[in-house]
Design a protein around this motif. Sequence first.
Motif: not given
Length: 273
Positions: A107, A138, A160-162, A190, A219, A226, A228-229, A232
């Motif tokens: 990130v 970040e 979480r991502c957007e 995030r 991004k 991603p 890291w989400c 996802c």
Amino acid sequence: MHPSVFFLPTFLEAVRSNTEESFRSIMTEPIPGVYSFAMLQPTFCEMLLEEVENFEKWVHAMKFKIMRPNTMNKYGAVLDDFGLEAMLNQFMEQFIAPISKVFYPEVGGGTLDSHHAFIVEYGKDRDLELGFHVDDSEVTLNVCLGKQFSGGELYFRGIRCENHVNSETQHEEMYDYTHIPGRAVLHRGRHRHGARATSSGLRINLLLWCRSSVFREMKKYQKDFPSWCGECQREKRERQSQCVKATKMEFLFTTRSYLSQETACCGTYAELS
Ligand SMILES: [Zn+2]
């Protein structure tokens, strides 16, 4: 910046060694991606609290209107606005960036290049609690400076991502952290979180939102999910397990027809013998 006045010797030594092992030796990781460690000298916490108090008195006396730290906190102040910007930039570059590079490379932890630093105040006549949110950062460093308080736990609810910021929390993503003066928590911006009500006393925390312009630029061009989400990754695992199930079915089907041919053969043999 006077590192030995600001930081505990254990923290300084870990940063000086600058290895994952040295960082982990002073940290706990109660849930993946959240690191907690003793960081600030008690005298430094007091000095900073005093400086914030002076600033607020001055603002009050001058009838100044000051910028509040963010859209969610009504109390507190932006530290960069009263002479601490250069110090806090060094704070980030020399002490937080090396740790972020190791723990948050995906990130932008390795390319932090700006910050937003502020103080938040919770208790009676201050903010009471803070709703569930993600930070505009970040990597976030959250250090309790004091004073005496009860409550005010920091609760985490998954990264979480957007696209997934409002998705459900999985049981294993839930974690409540209790603040201790001088102790820091480090997490991804995030990583969804909030603060429970500070039920008595006064709680003052220092927040350092660390940002990476490189990560923000990259991004825009990222097409895949991603890594890291949490959501996802959960969806990816689900798709994979569906895929495995389908392959298994197909395998069973072909094997069964193959086996039935074999059985037929054996049957023939049996008859012959
Ligand atoms: Zn996602």
